[in-house]
Design a protein around this motif. Structure first.
Motif, PDB file in Angstrom:
ATOM      1  N   LEU A 179      -8.422  -2.306 -14.400  1.00 45.51           N
ATOM      2  CA  LEU A 179      -7.651  -3.325 -15.121  1.00 45.51           C
ATOM      3  C   LEU A 179      -6.367  -3.672 -14.358  1.00 45.51           C
ATOM      4  CD1 LEU A 179      -8.151  -1.933 -18.718  1.00 45.51           C
ATOM      5  CD2 LEU A 179      -9.159  -4.030 -17.783  1.00 45.51           C
ATOM      6  N   GLU A 180      -5.764  -2.669 -13.732  1.00 46.96           N
ATOM      7  CA  GLU A 180      -4.548  -2.897 -12.948  1.00 46.96           C
ATOM      8  C   GLU A 180      -4.829  -3.847 -11.782  1.00 46.96           C
ATOM      9  OE1 GLU A 180      -1.089  -0.142 -10.957  1.00 46.96           O
ATOM     10  OE2 GLU A 180      -3.181   0.464 -10.643  1.00 46.96           O
ATOM     11  N   LYS A 181      -5.983  -3.719 -11.168  1.00 48.39           N
ATOM     12  CA  LYS A 181      -6.359  -4.562 -10.030  1.00 48.39           C
ATOM     13  C   LYS A 181      -6.246  -6.045 -10.378  1.00 48.39           C
ATOM     14  CE  LYS A 181     -10.328  -5.808  -7.202  1.00 48.39           C
ATOM     15  NZ  LYS A 181     -11.749  -5.606  -6.979  1.00 48.39           N
ATOM     16  N   TRP A 182      -6.528  -6.401 -11.634  1.00 51.69           N
ATOM     17  CA  TRP A 182      -6.491  -7.794 -12.073  1.00 51.69           C
ATOM     18  C   TRP A 182      -5.184  -8.148 -12.766  1.00 51.69           C
ATOM     19  CZ3 TRP A 182      -9.675 -10.867  -9.838  1.00 51.69           C
ATOM     20  CH2 TRP A 182     -10.848 -10.359  -9.332  1.00 51.69           C
ATOM     21  N   GLY A 183      -4.198  -7.240 -12.715  1.00 53.85           N
ATOM     22  CA  GLY A 183      -2.898  -7.551 -13.298  1.00 53.85           C
ATOM     23  C   GLY A 183      -2.876  -7.516 -14.816  1.00 53.85           C
ATOM     24  N   ILE A 184      -3.817  -6.816 -15.422  1.00 50.86           N
ATOM     25  CA  ILE A 184      -3.937  -6.776 -16.878  1.00 50.86           C
ATOM     26  C   ILE A 184      -3.078  -5.659 -17.464  1.00 50.86           C
ATOM     27  CG2 ILE A 184      -5.579  -6.469 -18.780  1.00 50.86           C
ATOM     28  CD1 ILE A 184      -7.715  -7.691 -16.808  1.00 50.86           C
TER      29      ILE A 184
ATOM     30  N   ARG B 119       1.044   0.336 -19.510  1.00 54.06           N
ATOM     31  CA  ARG B 119       1.398  -0.657 -20.520  1.00 54.06           C
ATOM     32  C   ARG B 119       0.739  -1.981 -20.159  1.00 54.06           C
ATOM     33  NH1 ARG B 119       5.680  -4.198 -19.513  1.00 54.06           N
ATOM     34  NH2 ARG B 119       6.608  -3.963 -17.460  1.00 54.06           N
ATOM     35  N   ALA B 120       0.689  -2.880 -21.131  1.00 61.03           N
ATOM     36  CA  ALA B 120       0.153  -4.220 -20.915  1.00 61.03           C
ATOM     37  C   ALA B 120       1.149  -5.034 -20.097  1.00 61.03           C
ATOM     38  CB  ALA B 120      -0.091  -4.907 -22.255  1.00 61.03           C
ATOM     39  N   THR B 121       0.645  -5.995 -19.374  1.00 63.62           N
ATOM     40  CA  THR B 121       1.512  -6.858 -18.579  1.00 63.62           C
ATOM     41  C   THR B 121       1.931  -8.110 -19.346  1.00 63.62           C
ATOM     42  OG1 THR B 121      -0.402  -7.974 -17.612  1.00 63.62           O
ATOM     43  CG2 THR B 121       0.522  -6.086 -16.384  1.00 63.62           C
ATOM     44  N   ALA B 122       1.439  -8.289 -20.561  1.00 63.45           N
ATOM     45  CA  ALA B 122       1.774  -9.468 -21.370  1.00 63.45           C
ATOM     46  C   ALA B 122       1.573  -9.121 -22.837  1.00 63.45           C
ATOM     47  CB  ALA B 122       0.892 -10.658 -20.978  1.00 63.45           C
ATOM     48  N   ASP B 123       1.896 -10.051 -23.716  1.00 65.34           N
ATOM     49  CA  ASP B 123       1.664  -9.862 -25.148  1.00 65.34           C
ATOM     50  C   ASP B 123       0.219 -10.141 -25.539  1.00 65.34           C
ATOM     51  OD1 ASP B 123       4.260  -9.137 -25.798  1.00 65.34           O
ATOM     52  OD2 ASP B 123       4.871 -11.192 -26.231  1.00 65.34           O
ATOM     53  N   SER B 124      -0.411 -11.066 -24.824  1.00 65.38           N
ATOM     54  CA  SER B 124      -1.782 -11.446 -25.161  1.00 65.38           C
ATOM     55  C   SER B 124      -2.506 -11.889 -23.896  1.00 65.38           C
ATOM     56  CB  SER B 124      -1.788 -12.572 -26.201  1.00 65.38           C
ATOM     57  OG  SER B 124      -1.199 -13.743 -25.660  1.00 65.38           O
ATOM     58  N   ILE B 125      -3.820 -11.986 -24.018  1.00 64.09           N
ATOM     59  CA  ILE B 125      -4.673 -12.419 -22.912  1.00 64.09           C
ATOM     60  C   ILE B 125      -5.378 -13.699 -23.337  1.00 64.09           C
ATOM     61  CG2 ILE B 125      -6.699 -11.876 -21.517  1.00 64.09           C
ATOM     62  CD1 ILE B 125      -6.130  -8.939 -21.907  1.00 64.09           C
ATOM     63  N   ALA B 126      -5.392 -14.677 -22.445  1.00 64.40           N
ATOM     64  CA  ALA B 126      -6.175 -15.897 -22.642  1.00 64.40           C
ATOM     65  C   ALA B 126      -7.127 -16.014 -21.463  1.00 64.40           C
ATOM     66  CB  ALA B 126      -5.259 -17.112 -22.712  1.00 64.40           C
ATOM     67  N   ILE B 127      -8.390 -16.142 -21.761  1.00 64.12           N
ATOM     68  CA  ILE B 127      -9.384 -16.353 -20.719  1.00 64.12           C
ATOM     69  C   ILE B 127      -9.611 -17.852 -20.633  1.00 64.12           C
ATOM     70  CG2 ILE B 127     -11.722 -15.858 -19.949  1.00 64.12           C
ATOM     71  CD1 ILE B 127     -11.534 -13.271 -21.631  1.00 64.12           C
TER      72      ILE B 127
END
Length: 193
Positions: free
Chosen positions: A62-67, A82-90
């Protein structure tokens, strides 16, 4: 030193990143991390029923993709994630590049917990308990209005983020929140008269 505030939304544009998301253990840990939790690989492994080394593998993928990323503010031998953002949008680009079957697997894995949550809600309703809220309706929106609605929902949810299993108001309980804005059908909107 505290970690900086993450951006509101991580946009997944690369279809190869869908593969990193399409795993049940990764989905489980992402739910926690994107809810504001900061977890070591050992803590995440415990949640998912995996060994710490297996969970470390998933977290690095997951880290590889900046998640996800390492939380630099922690002390100790095992640094948490930890997460890199508050939410994920694909984004649509990611789905178009992934093809129908990979997109289908990704979306179904992403919402794998939904059926269990609906079953829990059904039991709560039958027992007379607090079951949260469900709502279903149809709106006629332009593309700009749909983006505005999506941004408003993200902002509303952001006002309640940051509360974790270790740091929340007394009496708070965890709620899974699903926000979906889906096209009602595949046909374009009829012309207005």
């Amino acid at each position: 030193m505290a970690a900086p505030d993450p951006p509101a939304e991580l946009r997944i544009t690369d279809p190869r990143a869908l593969r990193a998301l399409a795993h049940p253990a990764r989905q489980r840990v992402l739910t926690e991390l994107f809810s504001g939790e900061v977890l070591t690989a050992t803590e995440a492994a415990r949640l998912c029923g995996l060994t710490p080394s297996a969970m470390s593998y998933h977290l690095r993928a997951l880290e590889k993709w900046g998640i996800v990323e390492r939380d630099e503010s922690a002390d100790g031998r095992e640094r948490p994630w930890r997460a890199t953002a508050d939410s994920i949008a694909i984004t649509p680009e990611a789905h178009r590049g992934a093809g129908l079957e990979r997109s289908r697997v990704s979306i179904h894995t992403w919402f794998a917990d939904l059926e269990g949550d609906l079953d829990r809600m059904t039991r709560a309703v039958a027992d007379g308990g607090n079951h949260g809220m469900t709502s279903r309706g149809r709106l006629w929106l332009t593309d700009d209005e749909e983006r505005e609605l999506r941004a408003s929902l993200h902002e509303l949810m952001r006002t309640h983020r940051g509360r974790t299993s270790r740091d929340h108001p007394e009496g708070a309980r965890s709620w899974n929140v699903y926000a979906m804005i889906l096209p009602a059908d595949d046909t374009p909107a009829p012309p207005t008269t």
